[in-house]
Design a protein around this motif. Structure first.
Motif, PDB file in Angstrom:
ATOM      1  N   ALA A  27       1.077  -1.309  -0.081  1.00 33.81           N
ATOM      2  CA  ALA A  27      -0.016   0.029   0.237  1.00 33.81           C
ATOM      3  C   ALA A  27       1.019   1.104   0.236  1.00 33.81           C
ATOM      4  N   ARG A  28       0.839   2.543  -1.081  1.00 36.88           N
ATOM      5  CA  ARG A  28       1.125   3.686  -0.963  1.00 36.88           C
ATOM      6  C   ARG A  28       0.395   4.491  -1.076  1.00 36.88           C
ATOM      7  N   ARG A  29       0.239   5.789  -1.014  1.00 38.61           N
ATOM      8  CA  ARG A  29      -0.073   7.114  -0.058  1.00 38.61           C
ATOM      9  C   ARG A  29      -1.048   7.364  -1.710  1.00 38.61           C
ATOM     10  N   ARG A  30      -0.506   7.211  -2.344  1.00 36.48           N
ATOM     11  CA  ARG A  30      -0.545   7.719  -3.824  1.00 36.48           C
ATOM     12  C   ARG A  30      -0.334   6.696  -4.726  1.00 36.48           C
ATOM     13  N   GLY A  31      -1.642   5.030  -4.650  1.00 37.83           N
ATOM     14  CA  GLY A  31      -1.088   4.121  -5.202  1.00 37.83           C
ATOM     15  C   GLY A  31      -1.089   3.032  -5.289  1.00 37.83           C
ATOM     16  N   LEU A 143      -9.445  -2.375  -1.235  1.00 40.81           N
ATOM     17  CA  LEU A 143      -8.493  -3.893  -1.417  1.00 40.81           C
ATOM     18  C   LEU A 143     -10.269  -5.219  -1.205  1.00 40.81           C
ATOM     19  N   VAL A 144      -9.804  -5.949  -2.359  1.00 36.18           N
ATOM     20  CA  VAL A 144     -11.243  -6.402  -1.878  1.00 36.18           C
ATOM     21  C   VAL A 144     -10.664  -8.273  -2.275  1.00 36.18           C
ATOM     22  N   GLU A 145     -10.876  -8.883  -1.434  1.00 36.06           N
ATOM     23  CA  GLU A 145     -10.843 -10.282  -1.988  1.00 36.06           C
ATOM     24  C   GLU A 145     -12.209 -11.011  -2.017  1.00 36.06           C
ATOM     25  N   TRP A 146     -12.775 -12.046  -3.576  1.00 37.01           N
ATOM     26  CA  TRP A 146     -13.729 -12.748  -3.464  1.00 37.01           C
ATOM     27  C   TRP A 146     -13.535 -14.113  -3.113  1.00 37.01           C
ATOM     28  N   ARG A 147     -14.019 -15.042  -2.916  1.00 38.65           N
ATOM     29  CA  ARG A 147     -13.605 -16.192  -2.753  1.00 38.65           C
ATOM     30  C   ARG A 147     -15.105 -16.655  -2.968  1.00 38.65           C
ATOM     31  N   TRP A 148     -14.479 -18.280  -3.602  1.00 32.88           N
ATOM     32  CA  TRP A 148     -15.335 -19.124  -4.790  1.00 32.88           C
ATOM     33  C   TRP A 148     -15.142 -20.736  -3.893  1.00 32.88           C
ATOM     34  N   GLN A 159      -8.546  -4.024   4.453  1.00 30.71           N
ATOM     35  CA  GLN A 159      -7.618  -3.422   5.319  1.00 30.71           C
ATOM     36  C   GLN A 159      -6.445  -2.550   4.093  1.00 30.71           C
ATOM     37  N   TRP A 160      -6.443  -1.178   3.288  1.00 31.10           N
ATOM     38  CA  TRP A 160      -5.086  -0.992   2.748  1.00 31.10           C
ATOM     39  C   TRP A 160      -3.838  -0.930   3.132  1.00 31.10           C
ATOM     40  N   ASN A 161      -3.682  -1.950   3.530  1.00 32.00           N
ATOM     41  CA  ASN A 161      -2.355  -2.066   4.303  1.00 32.00           C
ATOM     42  C   ASN A 161      -1.622  -3.504   3.191  1.00 32.00           C
ATOM     43  N   THR A 162      -0.071  -3.035   3.423  1.00 27.89           N
ATOM     44  CA  THR A 162       1.035  -4.425   2.703  1.00 27.89           C
ATOM     45  C   THR A 162       0.323  -6.028   3.494  1.00 27.89           C
TER      46      THR A 162
END
Length: 264
Positions: A27-31, A143-148, A159-162
């Protein structure tokens, strides 16, 4: 497949069978930056270098296989999509399965999680084996994770975290433990989050070279490519190395020179 791509078109490949992967998001502040190791059987065909495509008016770049399927893309809105197989779920499609590589094809032009939702529900999910799909949406820092799991498609906001995702058809729980430990140790380094740090992490053989190291090596399988994506307000860059990242990396790369509105 309903949605953006039809079967056998646009992003060539033959299927993504028994894929094992490690995906790291910075994660970065601008991208953001995204790195992905793709682990495969050594008998699998060599992947093709990234190409630039036009999909529903959206520019998309990504590597592919020689038939139909891809494992990672980025578009001119800075949205990246990456897929890892979900081996911890033992259920499998009965009969002829649709390649999980087509899932990334179907959502590659998505500009929001809601758009991706609409595309995913058009996929023939009952014919697709379990997967985890990571979507990065920089314009809204989502930041999204889909699980099937062959029963339901669940969407989870992250969370917008590394962070990191790990998949292994050899022994997924152990691979997650060993690679996860390598990732946590690496995050303590002063250079954590830099592009050089990302590359070092993905060529790591810690704790030792083998089936559980981030750069994976077995007698019958290995890490066969490394892909990195860098997104900033100036646009998106994808670099691709065909081969294990512990080798000298010779990148092919593509740039989407399209200004991207990212949070300041």
């Amino acid at each position: 497949m309903a949605g953006v791509f039809s079967f056998g078109g646009h992003l060539p490949g033959s299927g993504l069978i028994q894929t094992m992967c490690t995906v790291t998001f910075i994660a970065r502040r601008r991208g953001y930056c995204l790195g992905m190791n793709r682990d495969e059987k050594l008998t699998r065909p060599t992947g093709l270098t990234p190409k630039r495509l036009k999909v529903n008016g959206c520019a998309v770049i990504g590597p592919s296989e020689p038939g139909s399927g891809t494992w990672i893309t980025v578009n001119d809105h800075g949205v990246a999509v990456a897929l890892v197989n979900w081996y911890s779920i033992k259920a499998r499609v009965t009969g002829k399965a649709v390649s999980r590589g087509e899932v990334v094809n179907s959502v590659s032009a998505a500009t929001s999680p809601e758009f991706a939702d609409a595309l995913l529900v058009k996929c023939p999910l009952d014919r697709i084996n379990p997967f985890r799909l990571i979507g990065v949406f920089p314009q809204t820092s989502e930041l999204v994770e889909w699980r099937w799991d062959l029963k339901k498609l669940a969407r989870n906001s992250q969370q917008w975290n590394t962070q990191q995702w790990i998949s292994s058809g050899f022994d997924e729980p152990r691979a997650q433990r060993f690679r996860g430990r390598t990732f946590r140790d690496a995050r303590k380094q002063k250079s954590a989050g830099s592009l050089d740090w990302l590359r070092r992490l993905h060529r790591s053989h810690g704790p030792k070279s083998g089936p559980f190291s981030t750069c994976m090596h077995r007698a019958d399988a290995a890490t066969v490519s490394f892909t990195e994506i860098i997104v900033s307000s100036r646009g998106a860059v994808m670099r691709y190395h065909a081969g294990a990242p512990c080798q000298h990396c010779e990148f092919s790369f593509l740039v989407l020179n399209h200004r991207i509105n990212v949070p300041i």
